[in-house]
Every structure is written in structure tokens, then in C-alpha cells.
Design a protein around this motif. Sequence first.
Motif, PDB file in Angstrom:
ATOM      1  N   UNK A  54      82.345  26.771 -15.707  1.00  0.00           N
ATOM      2  CA  UNK A  54      81.342  26.020 -16.464  1.00  0.00           C
ATOM      3  C   UNK A  54      81.131  24.584 -16.018  1.00  0.00           C
ATOM      4  N   UNK A  55      82.096  23.995 -15.332  1.00  0.00           N
ATOM      5  CA  UNK A  55      82.097  22.549 -15.153  1.00  0.00           C
ATOM      6  C   UNK A  55      80.838  22.018 -14.467  1.00  0.00           C
ATOM      7  N   UNK A  56      80.353  22.671 -13.442  1.00  0.00           N
ATOM      8  CA  UNK A  56      79.163  22.176 -12.732  1.00  0.00           C
ATOM      9  C   UNK A  56      77.943  22.169 -13.650  1.00  0.00           C
ATOM     10  N   UNK A  57      77.780  23.242 -14.387  1.00  0.00           N
ATOM     11  CA  UNK A  57      76.641  23.332 -15.309  1.00  0.00           C
ATOM     12  C   UNK A  57      76.729  22.277 -16.403  1.00  0.00           C
ATOM     13  N   UNK A  58      77.921  22.049 -16.946  1.00  0.00           N
ATOM     14  CA  UNK A  58      78.091  21.076 -18.028  1.00  0.00           C
ATOM     15  C   UNK A  58      77.788  19.659 -17.541  1.00  0.00           C
ATOM     16  N   UNK A  59      78.254  19.329 -16.337  1.00  0.00           N
ATOM     17  CA  UNK A  59      77.964  18.002 -15.778  1.00  0.00           C
ATOM     18  C   UNK A  59      76.458  17.820 -15.591  1.00  0.00           C
ATOM     19  N   UNK A  60      75.809  18.825 -15.021  1.00  0.00           N
ATOM     20  CA  UNK A  60      74.362  18.725 -14.818  1.00  0.00           C
ATOM     21  C   UNK A  60      73.629  18.620 -16.150  1.00  0.00           C
ATOM     22  N   UNK A  61      74.090  19.353 -17.150  1.00  0.00           N
ATOM     23  CA  UNK A  61      73.462  19.286 -18.475  1.00  0.00           C
ATOM     24  C   UNK A  61      73.600  17.895 -19.080  1.00  0.00           C
ATOM     25  N   UNK A  62      74.771  17.271 -18.882  1.00  0.00           N
ATOM     26  CA  UNK A  62      74.980  15.913 -19.404  1.00  0.00           C
ATOM     27  C   UNK A  62      74.020  14.923 -18.747  1.00  0.00           C
ATOM     28  N   UNK A  63      73.815  15.068 -17.448  1.00  0.00           N
ATOM     29  CA  UNK A  63      72.873  14.191 -16.741  1.00  0.00           C
ATOM     30  C   UNK A  63      71.444  14.457 -17.204  1.00  0.00           C
ATOM     31  N   UNK A  64      71.100  15.722 -17.370  1.00  0.00           N
ATOM     32  CA  UNK A  64      69.746  16.071 -17.818  1.00  0.00           C
ATOM     33  C   UNK A  64      69.469  15.513 -19.207  1.00  0.00           C
ATOM     34  N   UNK A  65      70.441  15.656 -20.111  1.00  0.00           N
ATOM     35  CA  UNK A  65      70.247  15.154 -21.477  1.00  0.00           C
ATOM     36  C   UNK A  65      70.113  13.632 -21.493  1.00  0.00           C
ATOM     37  N   UNK A  66      70.813  12.970 -20.575  1.00  0.00           N
ATOM     38  CA  UNK A  66      70.724  11.509 -20.478  1.00  0.00           C
ATOM     39  C   UNK A  66      69.486  11.063 -19.712  1.00  0.00           C
ATOM     40  N   UNK A  67      68.783  12.028 -19.139  1.00  0.00           N
ATOM     41  CA  UNK A  67      67.557  11.788 -18.361  1.00  0.00           C
ATOM     42  C   UNK A  67      67.836  10.868 -17.161  1.00  0.00           C
ATOM     43  N   UNK A  68      68.925  11.186 -16.464  1.00  0.00           N
ATOM     44  CA  UNK A  68      69.274  10.453 -15.247  1.00  0.00           C
ATOM     45  C   UNK A  68      69.699  11.452 -14.179  1.00  0.00           C
ATOM     46  N   UNK A  69      69.885  10.960 -12.964  1.00  0.00           N
ATOM     47  CA  UNK A  69      70.409  11.767 -11.874  1.00  0.00           C
ATOM     48  C   UNK A  69      71.738  11.214 -11.412  1.00  0.00           C
ATOM     49  N   UNK A  70      72.375  11.902 -10.463  1.00  0.00           N
ATOM     50  CA  UNK A  70      73.652  11.431  -9.939  1.00  0.00           C
ATOM     51  C   UNK A  70      73.533  10.026  -9.344  1.00  0.00           C
ATOM     52  N   UNK A  71      72.381   9.735  -8.767  1.00  0.00           N
ATOM     53  CA  UNK A  71      72.190   8.437  -8.134  1.00  0.00           C
ATOM     54  C   UNK A  71      72.148   7.272  -9.104  1.00  0.00           C
TER      55      UNK A  71
END
Length: 344
Positions: A54-71
Motif C-alpha cells: 500500500x505504501x506507494x499508493x498512500x504516499x501518492x494519495x497524500x500528495x494528491x489530497x494536498x494538491x502538490x507534487x513530489x517537487x
Amino acid sequence: MLILGIDTSCDDTSAGVVDSGHTVRSNVIASQYAAHARFGGIVPMIAAREHTQRISYIIQSALDDAQIGFGDLDAVAVAHHQGLLLSLVVGVSAAKSVALACDIPLIGMHHLEGHIYSNLMGRQHELPFPFLCLTVAGGHTLLLKVTAHSRYELLGFTRDDAAGEVFDKLARTLGLGFPGGPAVEKLAAEGNPQAYEFPRPLINQPNFEFSFSGLKTAVIQAVERDPQANAADVCASFQQAVIDLLVTKTIRVAKAHGLTRIALAGGVALNGPLRVALQRECEALNYRMFVPPRDLCMDNGAMMAGAGYFLYRLRGGDPLTIEARANAPLGQLGIRYRPESKYN
């Protein structure tokens, strides 16, 4: 400063984004209740496998909810001390990957510091140091005087079982399922808290220590002696005994050390009757009580990100060589709250 926080210390895969230590931009939590329910408790190997999936999906979901990207991230904080070792390794590996790929600082965190700091997010002017923090969950029950960022004084601790662990064991005995805390609380609402005179170990002792093993044994024996016992009454009486122990000792410590601000943290902080009882005592003494929002009481990534901001400002980042440890001293002063052998 946008920080991604990751916590995989037990059976919740979680990630969150917090801005400058106070503003929660996202907090995503995936629980593993279904995977562990038939065992009546957490199986470490299964927990680690679920985290890995699950970890990859959860991290991406957290970024999506915050409306930001890794950068957009300025740092990544992760729980690498205190928890199930195999579970911690999953989160630490993911955090190292993010730090390396994004060229941002890595902040290794003690899981308990996340719980403590969950009370600070959004309250930079309401909860000044020092304050008393009761952290109570399935793996720990501690009373800490928080004097400054990452500086704690251990005032009280459990000699044996943690409060949340006893909730889970009673739920397993009664066949209420997992996790035990919410199940016991729900059934207790239908029962009589005076139906059984369960013991309150050490409650009249002048020390600040907790003990729950005797209470656990008494409750289980009561059920075994009378299989037809009213489960709601058993749960209500047990829950009241735990609340009496936690509230009595907390108030005793606060009075002894002149601490008028009391924070409640950890999974058991979700218990409604505990919140009400502690709040009532605080109001009677003109103390102030603080408790995080419900999603910040359970294990979560946002609390790691919030704490990570303050600790990064205090000591900077960590090398990519940090390792996971199931048990580790807490804070800058290296507070040890378990038998010495646990830290080896």
C-alpha cells in the motif's frame, strides 16, 4: 515548509503533508483491520506485507489530497524508532527513496514524538511549554513533562501492559473482534460501570506508575467464571477502571509538578468517556486540557510531518543510513521507558 510524513510503525499505513508544523494539508490512513481480524491481534509479517503493498499508493494519495507534487516537498519525515520492526522498515525505505529522488532532507522520527506533537499542530500559541502529556495506546502508557522541543521528563509509565493492549485482550476474550478499543467502548455504552468491582492497581499508591496486568487478569477470570456474564456490564466496568487509573494518576502528577496544561495523545485518546472524565477533572481544577482531532489520535503520517518540522529546525536532517529500531530512547535526553534489555 511542506513536509511529507510517513508512519508504518504498526498496522496503519499512513502518509500526510503538513505546512510549517501546524497546517495539515492531507492525512491519509489505510488500516489493516480486515487482514488481522481473524487472528484477534496484529501479525507482524502480515502487517509488513500490507504496508509494502500500500505504501506507494498512500504516499501518492497524500500528495494528491494536498494538491502538490513530489517537487513541492521540502523534506520527508518518517517514524523509524518504536514499533514493529518489519513494519518500520517499509516506511523507512519509502522515505529514503523520496528523499534521494527529490534531493530533500530526511528526518528520522521517534513514533511517540509524533503523538506528542499531534497536540501542537495548529496550537503554537495555545500550548506553550511546559505541559504534561498522557500518551496512551496499545504499545505504551506514559506521562511526560514536555519542557521544550524534543526534551521530555518521564514522570509516569506502566510497569506491565499498556492500556490499549488490555482493551484488545478483553475484546479478544469476549469475541468482539479487532481492534478492541472501539468495540469495548461501543458495548460499554450499553452497560453498567458499577456492575463489577474490578481492581485499580496502584491507584492509591503515592507513585506515578501504572499497572494494568492485574486488572486484565481479573476481568478475564470474571468472564471465564461466568460465561453468561453480561458482556456490556463487563466492558463498562472494565473501561471505568482504566479511566479511573489514567485520570487519577494524571491529575496527581499534574498537581505534584505544578503543570496546569494537560495534553492527551495516542490511540486510546479516541475513547470518549476518557476524554469526558479527564476534561471534567481539569475544569474542576481550572486546568486546560488539549486533545488532537480524532484522525490525529491514531497512528498517522500528518503527526510525523508536523513533528518533523520542529525537529528539523532543531537538529537538521538525518543521513540516508538511518535504521529502524523496534525500541529506542525518546527525545534529546534519551528517555528510557522500558526495561533496559528492550533497547539492545
